[in-house]
Write a protein that holds these residues in place. Structure first.
Motif, PDB file in Angstrom:
ATOM      1  N   GLU A  38       4.060  -1.812  -6.626  1.00 43.25           N
ATOM      2  CA  GLU A  38       4.136  -3.119  -5.969  1.00 43.25           C
ATOM      3  C   GLU A  38       5.115  -3.146  -4.796  1.00 43.25           C
ATOM      4  OE1 GLU A  38       4.967  -5.999  -9.002  1.00 43.25           O
ATOM      5  OE2 GLU A  38       2.877  -6.065  -9.640  1.00 43.25           O
ATOM      6  N   ARG A  39       5.203  -2.053  -4.052  1.00 44.36           N
ATOM      7  CA  ARG A  39       5.979  -2.052  -2.808  1.00 44.36           C
ATOM      8  C   ARG A  39       5.252  -1.167  -1.800  1.00 44.36           C
ATOM      9  NH1 ARG A  39      11.064  -1.525  -3.910  1.00 44.36           N
ATOM     10  NH2 ARG A  39      11.012  -0.934  -6.108  1.00 44.36           N
ATOM     11  N   GLN A  94       0.824  -1.204   0.000  1.00 43.08           N
ATOM     12  CA  GLN A  94       0.000   0.000   0.000  1.00 43.08           C
ATOM     13  C   GLN A  94       0.861   1.258   0.000  1.00 43.08           C
ATOM     14  OE1 GLN A  94      -2.492   1.404   3.524  1.00 43.08           O
ATOM     15  NE2 GLN A  94      -4.112   0.583   2.190  1.00 43.08           N
ATOM     16  N   THR A  95       0.409   2.278  -0.741  1.00 38.35           N
ATOM     17  CA  THR A  95       1.069   3.582  -0.728  1.00 38.35           C
ATOM     18  C   THR A  95       0.262   4.530   0.145  1.00 38.35           C
ATOM     19  OG1 THR A  95       2.004   3.305  -2.946  1.00 38.35           O
ATOM     20  CG2 THR A  95       1.798   5.551  -2.124  1.00 38.35           C
ATOM     21  N   GLU A 154      -1.907  12.628  -4.477  1.00 34.84           N
ATOM     22  CA  GLU A 154      -2.936  12.059  -5.334  1.00 34.84           C
ATOM     23  C   GLU A 154      -2.620  10.647  -5.804  1.00 34.84           C
ATOM     24  OE1 GLU A 154      -3.270  14.944  -8.395  1.00 34.84           O
ATOM     25  OE2 GLU A 154      -4.365  16.398  -7.157  1.00 34.84           O
ATOM     26  N   ILE A 155      -1.344  10.252  -5.790  1.00 36.71           N
ATOM     27  CA  ILE A 155      -0.996   8.909  -6.241  1.00 36.71           C
ATOM     28  C   ILE A 155      -1.104   7.887  -5.104  1.00 36.71           C
ATOM     29  CG2 ILE A 155       0.569   9.851  -7.986  1.00 36.71           C
ATOM     30  CD1 ILE A 155       2.893   9.079  -6.237  1.00 36.71           C
ATOM     31  N   ALA A 156      -1.423   8.352  -3.899  1.00 35.96           N
ATOM     32  CA  ALA A 156      -1.484   7.458  -2.747  1.00 35.96           C
ATOM     33  C   ALA A 156      -2.811   6.704  -2.701  1.00 35.96           C
ATOM     34  CB  ALA A 156      -1.298   8.250  -1.460  1.00 35.96           C
ATOM     35  N   ASP A 157      -2.749   5.495  -2.163  1.00 35.00           N
ATOM     36  CA  ASP A 157      -3.966   4.721  -1.928  1.00 35.00           C
ATOM     37  C   ASP A 157      -4.722   5.235  -0.703  1.00 35.00           C
ATOM     38  OD1 ASP A 157      -3.230   2.876  -4.018  1.00 35.00           O
ATOM     39  OD2 ASP A 157      -1.817   1.978  -2.599  1.00 35.00           O
TER      40      ASP A 157
END
Length: 612
Positions: free
Chosen positions: A556-557, A398-399, A570-573
């Motif tokens: 994928e990290r 997860q980010t 904005e790119i975060a989950d």
């Protein structure tokens, strides 16, 4: 008013009362003696060889005046009537042989002692550098880089001077005094007592010198450390100095610390100017007294002319080493003060020590990252609490973005993830393993932190990308740069991947430096990546370039992003809003934007207004 130099004084061994023989000062002296023993212990055999050579060299040196006595008394008529010329020639031959032997022995001693000294210094520098690297971030935040450099340069140099010229002078001096005293007693016990009659004066003068030199030479070592600290910090921040026209103020501070250093050296020189000539004067008085009493004994037939000549030479020589003691004491006191400072640093313990029985950390399968857990984490800098009861679970892969006002505790959370600090209370876990139970190698391989100012070392672009994986091939380095969109930019540099980035990456733009740092992190392939304000210093074009690279870097990290610019968020989950040392909001970015009167919504609105 407080002197300007006091602003640059760090809390440390320099601030101990040098006259206090109790508590910390006594402990520091004990630590310095233990350090010296550990440095010298491996060289026992070499010291034995050096001692044997030095004793032989001293014997050869002391043989000269006695051979002079034999030459005068037995080889020169009419004192020795009928003496054959061969007697004098034999004495001269032995004298020449002794001179040659002395030269060979002195050369051998210098070679052996020089090797010992350099081996000791090599060991000491290695210990210091290794220890400084292992000390916690909190230590380096407390102590300025200039003070650290002073330990590695001026303090080590003080010990080097002692092991070099100081070691030779003091050992020669002690052996000479002992040897000459014995020879004088054999030649004429009565006249030996006359020659050494003034020795108590030398002892009184030496005691006076020692008491004052202890204080003065420690002040000298502290003063030179302040000069180095200010010099390094001023030049390290030269851009800010010139931008804010700080030169006059910095010059005033430097004049103050430099003046202290000059004053301390003048005090040391004044002490030496009293001690050296004082011992020399006492020595000349002793020679005059020996000449007066010895001449009467020659006239009365109680002593030969050769014996008196030898006696005068020996008497003069017994005071020569004492004159050298002033210079040696300069070196000795400087070395003792330096050794105490170095031992104090080496006794500093890392605040995040490696575990005695580390737990192995399994590598995540595929490219999935590690899970991170904060279990009721509290943290304080001194008495100031920064985090209060943080409970957090970041699933693998997860980010997460951390946002919030300055000073809320975001960077502290990042530092705890990298174990630059340990929680005051609670636990930080990686895949269920407490970070305090992980070996440093496993932890550093699993967690990578990229800061706002990505530090690039002097060397090529390829060297800096491979920093996190030194064994990486050029092909792997290129692939990492290509994945992050940095390959074309690097190839456009004058020497491509072999371009020297120069000091701190000064040859590259901020955006290029950040892309190199991202490529470095990608090549290291951590299971947890933390970006601490990694795009906040970039202009808009550079930020867009870096944003594209971020998507590939974070894929994928597990990733944690700390950002003030919400374009990065904005790119975060998931977004965590940190306020006052706690997490007050937790959710997907678009969900939190819909929360009326929410913190994230207010931050987003403030950011949007700033772009207008």
């Amino acid at each position: 008013m407080t002197p300007l130099a006091d602003q640059w004084r760090g809390v440390g061994v320099e601030d101990l009362d040098e006259q206090d023989d109790r508590g910390p000062a006594r402990l520091l002296r004990s630590q310095s003696r233990a350090l010296l023993r550990s440095l010298l212990a491996p060289h026992g055999r070499a010291f034995a060889v050096a001692a044997i050579v030095l004793v032989a060299e001293t014997a050869a040196r002391l043989a000269g005046p006695y051979l002079l006595k034999l030459g005068i008394d037995r080889g020169i008529p009419p004192v020795a009537r009928g003496a054959a010329p061969t007697v004098l020639l034999s004495v001269v031959g032995v004298f020449v042989a002794v001179l040659v032997a002395r030269g060979v022995l002195e050369h051998a001693f210098l070679v052996v002692s020089g090797r010992i000294g350099q081996d000791v210094l090599l060991d000491l520098r290695q210990r210091l550098f290794d220890h400084f690297q292992r000390l916690s971030i909190s230590f380096h935040e407390r102590y300025t880089s200039g003070r650290v450099i002073a330990r590695l340069t001026s303090d080590v140099e003080a010990i080097a001077e002692l092991l070099g010229s100081g070691l030779l002078s003091i050992t020669n001096g002690v052996l000479s005094i002992l040897g000459i005293s014995v020879v004088l007693g054999i030649l004429d016990p009565f006249l030996a007592g006359v020659a050494l009659l003034v020795l108590p004066l030398v002892l009184v003068l030496s005691a006076w010198f020692r008491r004052r030199a202890v204080v003065v030479y420690r002040q000298t070592r502290e003063a030179v450390a302040l000069v180095i600290v200010h010099f390094v910090e001023s030049l390290g921040g030269i851009q800010a100095v010139q931008a804010f026209r700080r030169e006059p103020r910095n010059q005033a501070i430097f004049d103050d610390v430099n003046g202290r250093y000059a004053t301390a050296n003048l005090r040391a020189n004044r002490l030496a100017a009293v001690f050296g000539p004082g011992v020399s004067g006492i020595g000349r008085a002793s020679v005059a007294l020996v000449l007066f009493v010895g001449a009467q004994r020659v006239v009365s037939g109680e002593m030969t002319v050769g014996a008196l000549a030898a006696f005068l030479l020996y008497t003069r020589r017994v005071f020569e080493p004492m004159q050298d003691l002033s210079q040696f004491y300069n070196l000795f006191q400087a070395a003792v003060a330096a050794l105490e400072k170095l031992s104090g640093v080496l006794e500093e313990k890392p605040q995040v020590p490696e575990p005695d029985h580390p737990v192995a950390l399994a590598r995540p399968s595929g490219r999935r990252g590690h899970q991170v857990d904060f279990d009721d984490v509290h943290f304080a800098y001194g008495t100031t609490e920064v985090l209060s009861g943080v409970d957090l679970v970041i699933p693998s892969g997860q980010t997460v973005a951390l946002v919030g006002p300055t000073g809320a505790g975001k960077s502290t959370i990042a530092r705890l993830m990298g174990r630059f600090h340990d929680p005051t209370e609670g636990r930080v876990l990686l895949d269920g393993v407490d970070l305090r139970d992980l070996a440093d190698d496993d932890l550093r391989q699993a967690v990578i932190i990229v800061n706002q100012e990505s530090f690039l070392f002097s060397g090529t672009v390829a060297d800096n990308i491979a920093f996190g994986r030194p064994g990486a091939s050029r092909t792997e380095i290129r692939e990492a740069a290509q994945v992050l969109g940095a390959h074309e930019l690097i190839e456009a540099l004058p020497e491509g991947y072999d371009t020297d980035v120069r000091k701190r990456g000064g040859r590259l733009s901020a955006g290029q430096r950040q892309l190199v740092a991202f490529a470095r992190a990608y090549l290291a392939d951590p299971g947890l990546l933390v970006l601490d304000e990694a795009t906040s210093s970039l202009d808009i074009p550079s930020e867009r370039l870096v944003q594209r690279a971020l998507h590939n870097l974070l894929a994928e990290r597990t990733a944690v992003i700390i950002a003030h610019r919400l374009t990065t968020v904005e790119i975060a989950d998931r977004v965590l809003v940190v306020v006052g040392g706690g997490i007050v909001e937790d959710g997907a970015p678009h969900d939190l934007l819909g929360v009326t009167h929410g913190h994230y919504r207010a931050l987003h609105q403030a950011w949007a207004d700033s772009l207008v």
